[in-house]
Design a protein around this motif. Structure first.
Motif, PDB file in Angstrom:
ATOM      1  N   ASP A 170       2.631   1.112  -3.319  1.00 48.32           N
ATOM      2  CA  ASP A 170       2.853   0.232  -2.060  1.00 48.32           C
ATOM      3  C   ASP A 170       1.899   0.115  -1.472  1.00 48.32           C
ATOM      4  O   ASP A 170       1.543   0.693  -0.622  1.00 48.32           O
ATOM      5  CB  ASP A 170       4.220   0.906  -1.501  1.00 48.32           C
ATOM      6  N   ARG A 171       1.434  -1.052  -1.308  1.00 53.10           N
ATOM      7  CA  ARG A 171       0.124  -1.336  -0.763  1.00 53.10           C
ATOM      8  C   ARG A 171       0.548  -1.359   0.700  1.00 53.10           C
ATOM      9  O   ARG A 171      -0.715  -1.223   1.464  1.00 53.10           O
ATOM     10  CB  ARG A 171      -0.424  -2.807  -1.194  1.00 53.10           C
ATOM     11  N   SER A 172       1.626  -1.407   1.350  1.00 59.52           N
ATOM     12  CA  SER A 172       1.908  -1.354   2.678  1.00 59.52           C
ATOM     13  C   SER A 172       1.448   0.212   3.218  1.00 59.52           C
ATOM     14  O   SER A 172       1.224   0.535   4.356  1.00 59.52           O
ATOM     15  CB  SER A 172       2.897  -1.647   3.246  1.00 59.52           C
ATOM     16  N   ARG A 173       1.450   0.930   2.236  1.00 62.20           N
ATOM     17  CA  ARG A 173       1.275   2.534   2.460  1.00 62.20           C
ATOM     18  C   ARG A 173       0.004   3.032   2.002  1.00 62.20           C
ATOM     19  O   ARG A 173      -0.394   4.288   1.645  1.00 62.20           O
ATOM     20  CB  ARG A 173       2.481   3.358   1.920  1.00 62.20           C
ATOM     21  N   VAL A 174      -0.978   2.260   2.093  1.00 62.88           N
ATOM     22  CA  VAL A 174      -2.537   2.557   1.475  1.00 62.88           C
ATOM     23  C   VAL A 174      -3.369   2.235   2.946  1.00 62.88           C
ATOM     24  O   VAL A 174      -3.230   1.230   3.411  1.00 62.88           O
ATOM     25  CB  VAL A 174      -2.895   1.734   0.578  1.00 62.88           C
TER      26      VAL A 174
END
Length: 289
Positions: A220-224
């Motif tokens: 989940d790129r929003s959590r990177v």
């Protein structure tokens, strides 16, 4: 311009992220010694259930750099995976084998070329392309020492493959030139440059693949969260990937982001970012839990 939020403690936002893509040189060590605070922050993130992936513009494969991290005292528990510009660049070099290549860089970077079947040319005049990891002797040399020799390649229309996009790094209390500074000079001479490290996509593609292995699922790129001190490498790369970024505003920038009280001044940090048309969600002088 939206200013970065001051973030003195990674722990304040750690629960918002599954993955850290963390720069190495200038964040967790300076080439001479590692820093306990940043190493412990990464280790704590891992202990809390996150996954810290080191992402470095080192021109050598990650497998060859791990011994350097060990030697500098970077604990293995501070990271779970490690990718380098060297890893990403080997694919570009393999496409151009057998060359021949005019190879510029110190002997310690030789692992970059192992097993690729590249032939070596003595100069740009006899080469099919140029490969640069940095100055041969970065303790004394500058890009100007290569101006005339690089000009030959530019005039011949040769591609220059740069395995380390960093312009400078901090070694101890000194700034030394890296491959990116030579690539900049080559471009100013009209030469064509190819880079796979930060801020370019190939190294991030490798890092995300490593993160997916650690998670056992899609990222989940929003959590990177990307962490780094290089505006035109770490921050610009995070922006290009649409990932959140923590800008370590000390590192190669010295005291430029400090206020009169010695603490981070978000306006000064923002000015460093604005100068390169970049943005970071967070900024800190150093990485701490």
């Amino acid at each position: 311009m939206t200013l970065p939020h001051a973030l003195p403690h990674l722990g304040d936002v750690a629960a918002d992220y599954d993955i850290l893509l963390c720069d190495v040189w200038g964040v967790i060590h300076n080439g001479r010694e590692s820093w306990a605070g940043p190493c412990e922050a990464l280790a704590r993130f891992n202990r809390e259930g996150g996954h810290a992936v080191l992402i470095s513009n080192s021109p050598r494969p990650a497998s060859d750099v791990i011994a350097q991290l060990d030697g500098l005292g970077v604990p293995r528990e501070s990271w779970k995976a490690f990718v380098t510009s060297g890893d990403a660049t080997r694919a570009e070099l393999a496409k151009r084998a057998p060359g021949p290549a005019w190879i510029v860089g110190p002997e310690r970077d030789g692992a970059l070329y192992e097993g690729l079947g590249l032939e070596r040319a003595p100069s740009a005049a006899e080469a099919a392309f140029i490969s640069v990891t940095g100055p041969v002797d970065d303790t004394i040399e500058t890009p100007e020492d290569y101006r005339e020799r690089l000009a030959v390649g530019a005039e011949r229309g040769l591609e220059l493959i740069c395995a380390n996009p960093d312009r400078v790094v901090q070694r101890g209390d000194k700034l030394i030139y890296c491959g990116g500074a030579l690539a900049d000079l080559y471009e100013s001479q009209g030469g064509r440059v190819v880079m796979a490290g930060k801020p370019y996509s190939p190294i991030y593609d490798l890092a995300i693949k490593e993160a997916e292995k650690l998670l056992g699922r899609a990222v989940d790129r929003s959590r990177v969260l990307c962490i780094g001190d290089g505006v035109v490498t770490d921050v610009m790369g995070a922006n290009a990937q649409a990932l959140d970024c923590l800008f370590i505003a000390q590192g190669i920038h010295g005291d430029q982001a400090k206020g009169e009280d010695g603490a981070l001044d978000p306006a000064r940090a923002g000015a460093l970012l604005k100068a390169e048309t970049t943005y970071a969600r967070y900024a800190a002088l150093e990485l701490n839990w």
